[in-house]
Motif scaffolding. Structure first.
Motif, PDB file in Angstrom:
ATOM      1  N   LEU A   1     -39.459  76.613 -31.372  1.00  0.00           N
ATOM      2  CA  LEU A   1     -40.099  77.742 -32.031  1.00  0.00           C
ATOM      3  C   LEU A   1     -41.532  77.322 -32.354  1.00  0.00           C
ATOM      4  CD1 LEU A   1     -39.832  80.572 -33.391  1.00  0.00           C
ATOM      5  CD2 LEU A   1     -39.323  79.349 -35.495  1.00  0.00           C
ATOM      6  N   LEU A   2     -42.489  78.165 -32.004  1.00  0.00           N
ATOM      7  CA  LEU A   2     -43.906  77.853 -32.186  1.00  0.00           C
ATOM      8  C   LEU A   2     -44.431  78.649 -33.378  1.00  0.00           C
ATOM      9  CD1 LEU A   2     -46.349  76.368 -30.923  1.00  0.00           C
ATOM     10  CD2 LEU A   2     -46.751  78.425 -29.555  1.00  0.00           C
ATOM     11  N   SER A   3     -44.985  77.946 -34.365  1.00  0.00           N
ATOM     12  CA  SER A   3     -45.508  78.578 -35.576  1.00  0.00           C
ATOM     13  C   SER A   3     -46.938  78.120 -35.815  1.00  0.00           C
ATOM     14  CB  SER A   3     -44.654  78.218 -36.797  1.00  0.00           C
ATOM     15  OG  SER A   3     -43.325  78.650 -36.642  1.00  0.00           O
ATOM     16  N   VAL A   4     -47.671  78.930 -36.594  1.00  0.00           N
ATOM     17  CA  VAL A   4     -49.065  78.599 -36.893  1.00  0.00           C
ATOM     18  C   VAL A   4     -49.390  79.069 -38.306  1.00  0.00           C
ATOM     19  CG1 VAL A   4     -49.994  80.767 -35.934  1.00  0.00           C
ATOM     20  CG2 VAL A   4     -51.432  78.707 -36.000  1.00  0.00           C
ATOM     21  N   ALA A   5     -50.323  78.365 -38.934  1.00  0.00           N
ATOM     22  CA  ALA A   5     -50.758  78.732 -40.282  1.00  0.00           C
ATOM     23  C   ALA A   5     -52.255  78.509 -40.405  1.00  0.00           C
ATOM     24  CB  ALA A   5     -50.020  77.910 -41.340  1.00  0.00           C
ATOM     25  N   ALA A   6     -52.905  79.346 -41.192  1.00  0.00           N
ATOM     26  CA  ALA A   6     -54.334  79.200 -41.452  1.00  0.00           C
ATOM     27  C   ALA A   6     -54.564  78.023 -42.404  1.00  0.00           C
ATOM     28  CB  ALA A   6     -54.886  80.482 -42.064  1.00  0.00           C
TER      29      ALA A   6
ATOM     30  N   TYR B   1     -46.155  79.020 -42.597  1.00  0.00           N
ATOM     31  CA  TYR B   1     -46.313  79.058 -41.140  1.00  0.00           C
ATOM     32  C   TYR B   1     -45.541  80.266 -40.605  1.00  0.00           C
ATOM     33  CZ  TYR B   1     -48.070  74.254 -41.385  1.00  0.00           C
ATOM     34  OH  TYR B   1     -48.790  73.130 -41.677  1.00  0.00           O
ATOM     35  N   ARG B   2     -46.178  81.039 -39.741  1.00  0.00           N
ATOM     36  CA  ARG B   2     -45.518  82.227 -39.213  1.00  0.00           C
ATOM     37  C   ARG B   2     -45.143  82.011 -37.747  1.00  0.00           C
ATOM     38  NH1 ARG B   2     -50.952  83.471 -38.649  1.00  0.00           N
ATOM     39  NH2 ARG B   2     -51.535  84.521 -36.707  1.00  0.00           N
ATOM     40  N   PRO B   3     -43.933  82.373 -37.346  1.00  0.00           N
ATOM     41  CA  PRO B   3     -43.521  82.227 -35.953  1.00  0.00           C
ATOM     42  C   PRO B   3     -44.334  83.162 -35.049  1.00  0.00           C
ATOM     43  CG  PRO B   3     -41.623  82.533 -37.405  1.00  0.00           C
ATOM     44  CD  PRO B   3     -42.840  82.861 -38.202  1.00  0.00           C
ATOM     45  N   VAL B   4     -44.781  82.640 -33.921  1.00  0.00           N
ATOM     46  CA  VAL B   4     -45.527  83.464 -32.969  1.00  0.00           C
ATOM     47  C   VAL B   4     -44.896  83.485 -31.579  1.00  0.00           C
ATOM     48  CG1 VAL B   4     -47.731  83.202 -34.178  1.00  0.00           C
ATOM     49  CG2 VAL B   4     -47.105  81.545 -32.414  1.00  0.00           C
TER      50      VAL B   4
END
Length: 213
Positions: free
Chosen positions: A92-97, A199-202
């Motif tokens: 699962l790929l997540s990203v956060a500012a 972190y939100r999943p993208v």
């Protein structure tokens, strides 16, 4: 649609995704080290230096759901056989500012190359840095497409105290740019920690590692 792997990742970090049209985009690798597949909602991105015609012909020969064809195990197996690469899991790929100010968690930077988490990251990322906390480790480095990636490890004896979430949050304070996390879908504890840290999943990612990595 953006034309390079880094363009696609940067757009996703801003919440701008490829169109959900069932298509597959093929782009060149950012570096010889990393090839693989990104799956967004109803759109996949294959990043490879292999011939695009081979990619599309192999996908076209599959009798499966076209919305997820590039993540089909038969395509991934053919991709690995074609390139001589290997894959450990689909993440699962997540990203956060990034977050302003210093991290609230006390951290000590260390080379820490003897730690398995740090040693493993050094084989998959560039510019790896590591910080130790009381019972945990945070690692940052540049991975797929040159993006900044975080990984954390919490010692078994101090689990269930929020340390994983605190480490994941600390990465956002240290980053100064969007920070990414790849977590195996079955690793529920790690997924909860990163999501609790904002972190939100993208999407999903299957990373194909070069021989020896």
């Amino acid at each position: 649609m953006p034309g390079t792997l880094r363009d696609i990742l940067d757009a996703a970090a801003r919440g701008v995704f490829p169109p959900p049209d069932g298509a597959v985009t093929v782009v060149r690798q950012h570096s010889p080290r990393d090839a693989g597949v990104l799956a967004f909602t109803a759109h996949s991105v294959v990043f490879t230096d292999e011939d695009e015609g081979w990619v599309r012909a192999t996908l076209g020969a599959l009798d499966c759901d076209t919305l997820a064809a590039a993540m089909n195990p038969r395509f991934l197996a053919a991709f690995m056989e074609r390139t001589g690469r290997s894959n450990d899991t689909v993440d699962l790929l997540s990203v956060a500012a990034p977050l302003p100010g210093p991290a609230t968690l006390a951290l000590t930077e260390t080379d820490g190359l003897a730690h398995p988490r740090v040693a493993g990251a050094s084989g998959r990322r560039d510019g790896v840095r590591a910080w130790a906390a009381d019972g945990g480790v945070l690692v940052l480095g540049r991975g797929v497409g040159g993006r900044l990636e975080a990984s954390v490890e919490v010692h078994e004896g101090v689990r269930h105290r929020g340390l994983g979430r605190a480490l994941a949050s600390a990465a956002r304070h240290l980053a100064g740019e969007p920070v990414w996390a790849q977590v195996a879908a079955g690793n529920a504890r790690s997924l909860r920690a990163f999501q609790a840290a904002g972190y939100r999943p993208v999407g999903a990612e299957a990373l194909l590692s070069a021989p020896g990595r």
